[in-house]
Design a protein around this motif. Structure first.
Motif, PDB file in Angstrom:
ATOM      1  N   LEU A   3       0.344  -1.457  -0.164  1.00  0.00           N
ATOM      2  CA  LEU A   3      -0.098  -0.671   0.070  1.00  0.00           C
ATOM      3  C   LEU A   3       0.787   0.891  -0.386  1.00  0.00           C
ATOM      4  N   THR A   4       1.825   1.499   0.235  1.00  0.00           N
ATOM      5  CA  THR A   4       2.879   2.022  -0.006  1.00  0.00           C
ATOM      6  C   THR A   4       2.868   3.606  -1.005  1.00  0.00           C
ATOM      7  N   SER A   5       2.611   4.372  -1.159  1.00  0.00           N
ATOM      8  CA  SER A   5       2.837   5.024  -2.688  1.00  0.00           C
ATOM      9  C   SER A   5       1.235   4.525  -3.014  1.00  0.00           C
ATOM     10  N   LYS A   6       0.219   4.185  -2.814  1.00  0.00           N
ATOM     11  CA  LYS A   6      -0.894   3.938  -3.502  1.00  0.00           C
ATOM     12  C   LYS A   6      -1.907   4.446  -3.499  1.00  0.00           C
ATOM     13  N   THR A   7      -2.847   5.169  -4.624  1.00  0.00           N
ATOM     14  CA  THR A   7      -3.722   5.895  -4.397  1.00  0.00           C
ATOM     15  C   THR A   7      -5.327   5.307  -3.818  1.00  0.00           C
ATOM     16  N   ALA A   8      -5.859   5.774  -2.906  1.00  0.00           N
ATOM     17  CA  ALA A   8      -7.007   5.227  -2.605  1.00  0.00           C
ATOM     18  C   ALA A   8      -7.779   6.121  -2.668  1.00  0.00           C
ATOM     19  N   VAL A   9      -9.702   5.594  -3.004  1.00  0.00           N
ATOM     20  CA  VAL A   9     -10.858   6.388  -2.825  1.00  0.00           C
ATOM     21  C   VAL A   9     -12.036   5.407  -1.855  1.00  0.00           C
ATOM     22  N   ILE A  70     -13.941  12.373 -11.469  1.00  0.00           N
ATOM     23  CA  ILE A  70     -13.059  11.652 -11.509  1.00  0.00           C
ATOM     24  C   ILE A  70     -12.030  12.156 -13.151  1.00  0.00           C
ATOM     25  N   GLN A  71     -13.145  12.782 -13.556  1.00  0.00           N
ATOM     26  CA  GLN A  71     -11.979  13.139 -14.819  1.00  0.00           C
ATOM     27  C   GLN A  71     -11.227  14.561 -14.616  1.00  0.00           C
ATOM     28  N   GLN A  72     -11.875  15.536 -13.230  1.00  0.00           N
ATOM     29  CA  GLN A  72     -10.734  16.148 -12.894  1.00  0.00           C
ATOM     30  C   GLN A  72      -9.394  16.339 -12.578  1.00  0.00           C
ATOM     31  N   THR A  73      -9.283  14.880 -11.745  1.00  0.00           N
ATOM     32  CA  THR A  73      -8.856  13.951 -10.823  1.00  0.00           C
ATOM     33  C   THR A  73      -7.514  13.254 -11.213  1.00  0.00           C
ATOM     34  N   PHE A  74      -8.434  12.404 -12.295  1.00  0.00           N
ATOM     35  CA  PHE A  74      -7.425  11.449 -12.738  1.00  0.00           C
ATOM     36  C   PHE A  74      -7.034  11.120 -14.211  1.00  0.00           C
TER      37      PHE A  74
END
Length: 240
Positions: A3-9, A70-74
């Motif tokens: 999970l290090t440096s992973k991106t979670a929602v 979603i479109q603005q963030t990723f």
């Protein structure tokens, strides 16, 4: 998954197990985009959790807002690795007296909101070279029905069916899908839903978050697709 440096929602991140999930993920080195409707509560969570918690004021029943966020963030340089569909609510009553707006709120939040999130996040996860994981938080009410819970049961049984289909649909894309079926947890859910009292014999949010981390950290080709958890002794301490 490391999970290090992973991106979670995480949806429903402003309190309860959503806040506990966010804390546990951050403790493992992940960055968490915490979604909820209350900007004030999200701000409190950020003060507690630090800059690795990114507050996002969003109603998951609004699919157009989800699409825009979603479109603005990723993009190709930032893809989600983990999605925790945790937001949910309960409204209880006899089927002939349950207000229509309560039924619709449960279906829209507990079930449709998960679909709205997945339909946008799944394509991004398919583009992610790393193994990804979607965890849907159902309830023991997704397996066992009770009187005065017809709407809540319907929404959580729906999460169960959706999760099972999604797991089979995505397994060959390197995307894991796990459905959680927790029993009673000591949060504000019960007082908010039907004015009943939470108590210390219910499961603790941090313990449920510990299970979440264990499931996420399994090897990439190892899947726990559903998991049921309950308090061993669910009685109120005064009933001992």
């Amino acid at each position: 998954m490391d999970l290090t440096s992973k991106t979670a929602v995480v949806t429903g991140a402003s309190g309860g197990i959503g806040a506990a999930f966010s804390q546990a993920l951050i403790n493992k080195g992940a960055t968490v985009y915490g979604l909820a409707r209350s900007a004030d509560k999200l701000g409190q969570r950020q003060q507690e959790l630090g800059d690795q918690f990114v507050p996002v004021t969003l109603d998951i029943t609004d699919h157009e807002s989800i699409d825009r966020w979603i479109q603005q963030t990723f993009d190709d340089d930032l893809l989600p690795d983990v999605l925790i569909n945790n937001a949910g609510l309960g409204r209880f009553g006899d089927v002939d007296s349950l207000p229509l707006e309560d039924w619709e709120a449960m279906i829209n939040t507990n079930l449709s909101g998960i679909f709205y999130m997945c339909r946008q996040v799944v394509p991004l996860m398919k583009d992610n070279e790393n193994s990804c994981h979607i965890i849907n938080i159902a309830s023991i009410a997704g397996k066992v029905s009770n009187p005065q819970m017809s709407g809540y049961n319907a929404s959580k049984f729906g999460v169960r069916g959706f999760s099972e289909a999604l797991f089979q649909e995505l397994r060959y894309d390197g995307i894991k899908v796990t459905c959680f079926y927790p029993g009673s947890i000591q949060t504000d859910f019960f007082s908010d839903a039907n004015n009943s009292e939470s108590h210390a014999n219910m499961m603790q949010p941090g313990d449920v978050a510990g299970v979440l981390i264990n499931v996420l950290e399994t090897p990439d080709n190892f899947l726990i697709n559903d998991i049921t958890m309950r308090p061993l002794n669910p009685k109120h301490p005064t009933e001992q």
